[in-house]
Design a protein around this motif. Structure first.
Motif, PDB file in Angstrom:
ATOM      1  N   THR A  24      34.007  41.121  66.930  1.00 38.61           N
ATOM      2  CA  THR A  24      32.839  41.650  67.625  1.00 38.61           C
ATOM      3  C   THR A  24      32.700  40.898  68.939  1.00 38.61           C
ATOM      4  O   THR A  24      32.763  39.669  68.982  1.00 38.61           O
ATOM      5  CB  THR A  24      31.575  41.470  66.758  1.00 38.61           C
ATOM      6  N   THR A  36      35.101  40.922  62.197  1.00 41.03           N
ATOM      7  CA  THR A  36      34.586  39.553  62.189  1.00 41.03           C
ATOM      8  C   THR A  36      33.428  39.540  63.183  1.00 41.03           C
ATOM      9  O   THR A  36      33.459  40.242  64.194  1.00 41.03           O
ATOM     10  CB  THR A  36      35.665  38.527  62.595  1.00 41.03           C
ATOM     11  N   HIS A  37      32.401  38.740  62.860  1.00 45.71           N
ATOM     12  CA  HIS A  37      31.201  38.728  63.703  1.00 45.71           C
ATOM     13  C   HIS A  37      30.450  37.412  63.537  1.00 45.71           C
ATOM     14  O   HIS A  37      30.628  36.701  62.557  1.00 45.71           O
ATOM     15  CB  HIS A  37      30.283  39.889  63.331  1.00 45.71           C
ATOM     16  N   MET A  38      29.583  37.114  64.494  1.00 43.81           N
ATOM     17  CA  MET A  38      28.694  35.962  64.399  1.00 43.81           C
ATOM     18  C   MET A  38      27.271  36.408  64.111  1.00 43.81           C
ATOM     19  O   MET A  38      26.625  35.887  63.232  1.00 43.81           O
ATOM     20  CB  MET A  38      28.724  35.131  65.694  1.00 43.81           C
ATOM     21  N   PRO A  54      24.192  39.080  63.020  1.00 38.73           N
ATOM     22  CA  PRO A  54      24.049  40.199  62.077  1.00 38.73           C
ATOM     23  C   PRO A  54      23.667  41.522  62.744  1.00 38.73           C
ATOM     24  O   PRO A  54      23.959  42.585  62.211  1.00 38.73           O
ATOM     25  CB  PRO A  54      22.943  39.735  61.138  1.00 38.73           C
ATOM     26  N   ARG A  70      32.588  43.069  56.399  1.00 38.86           N
ATOM     27  CA  ARG A  70      32.103  42.187  57.467  1.00 38.86           C
ATOM     28  C   ARG A  70      32.401  40.748  57.073  1.00 38.86           C
ATOM     29  O   ARG A  70      31.956  40.299  56.025  1.00 38.86           O
ATOM     30  CB  ARG A  70      30.599  42.317  57.629  1.00 38.86           C
ATOM     31  N   LYS A  89      31.903  36.915  58.433  1.00 38.38           N
ATOM     32  CA  LYS A  89      31.163  36.119  59.424  1.00 38.38           C
ATOM     33  C   LYS A  89      32.035  34.965  59.923  1.00 38.38           C
ATOM     34  O   LYS A  89      32.750  34.325  59.154  1.00 38.38           O
ATOM     35  CB  LYS A  89      29.884  35.573  58.791  1.00 38.38           C
ATOM     36  N   THR A 120      31.608  31.385  61.805  1.00 44.87           N
ATOM     37  CA  THR A 120      30.491  30.445  61.936  1.00 44.87           C
ATOM     38  C   THR A 120      30.354  29.832  63.329  1.00 44.87           C
ATOM     39  O   THR A 120      29.355  29.189  63.621  1.00 44.87           O
ATOM     40  CB  THR A 120      30.592  29.324  60.888  1.00 44.87           C
ATOM     41  N   GLU A 156      33.520  32.134  57.528  1.00 42.66           N
ATOM     42  CA  GLU A 156      32.552  31.736  56.504  1.00 42.66           C
ATOM     43  C   GLU A 156      33.278  31.334  55.228  1.00 42.66           C
ATOM     44  O   GLU A 156      34.359  31.834  54.925  1.00 42.66           O
ATOM     45  CB  GLU A 156      31.592  32.890  56.204  1.00 42.66           C
ATOM     46  N   TYR A 209      35.228  33.841  52.337  1.00 43.59           N
ATOM     47  CA  TYR A 209      35.707  35.093  52.945  1.00 43.59           C
ATOM     48  C   TYR A 209      36.811  35.730  52.100  1.00 43.59           C
ATOM     49  O   TYR A 209      36.928  36.951  52.047  1.00 43.59           O
ATOM     50  CB  TYR A 209      36.165  34.880  54.395  1.00 43.59           C
TER      51      TYR A 209
END
Length: 143
Positions: A57, A87-89, A91, A116, A118, A120, A127, A130
């Motif tokens: 993301t 993958t994202h930081m 929400p 999804r 995360k 960190t 995360e 995962y």
């Protein structure tokens, strides 16, 4: 089942997820191949029973390279099945919706819930746990 995973990974977190995903799919007895979107052209994707697209993301959406890849995607048929992994930081993102809108406008059919993962920090790490999320995702693919 023949599965193709097309991904982009900026800092290696997405690739780490894709490598683990590919390994889990293989252990279930299915054929999985992965390609960076930098290694393959969107109009020359090999045929597969299921396509999994994975993007980091960036600015609350998929990277522009992934967006461009999906917009140019042409597998020569409609109704192909797909699943998404990101993958994202943060929400509050619209990465999945943007990717879904592009794929559905091309006639692709969603096959499973999205995954999804995360991250960190800006460059990782992923995360904890995962791998368990990926294991559960794979189980939904083969129900």
């Amino acid at each position: 089942m023949n599965i193709l995973i097309a991904y982009e990974s900026k800092y290696g977190n997405g690739k780490k997820c894709v490598d683990y995903l590919k390994d889990v799919i293989g252990k279930k007895g299915h054929d999985a191949r992965s390609f960076s979107i930098h290694e393959i052209r969107p109009k020359s994707l090999p045929k597969a029973d299921l396509y999994i697209f994975s993007s980091p993301t960036h600015m609350s959406g998929p990277t522009w390279k992934m967006k461009r890849f999906l917009k140019k995607l042409d597998i020569g048929r409609t109704g192909a099945k797909y699943s998404l992994m990101i993958t994202h930081m943060a929400p509050e993102i619209n990465t999945l919706q943007v990717m879904e809108d592009i794929l559905q406008s091309k006639g692709f059919k969603k096959s499973s819930e999205d995954l999804r993962i995360k991250v960190t920090g800006m460059k990782g790490p992923l995360e904890s746990g995962y791998e368990k999320k990926i294991d559960e995702f794979v189980n939904t693919l083969f129900k």
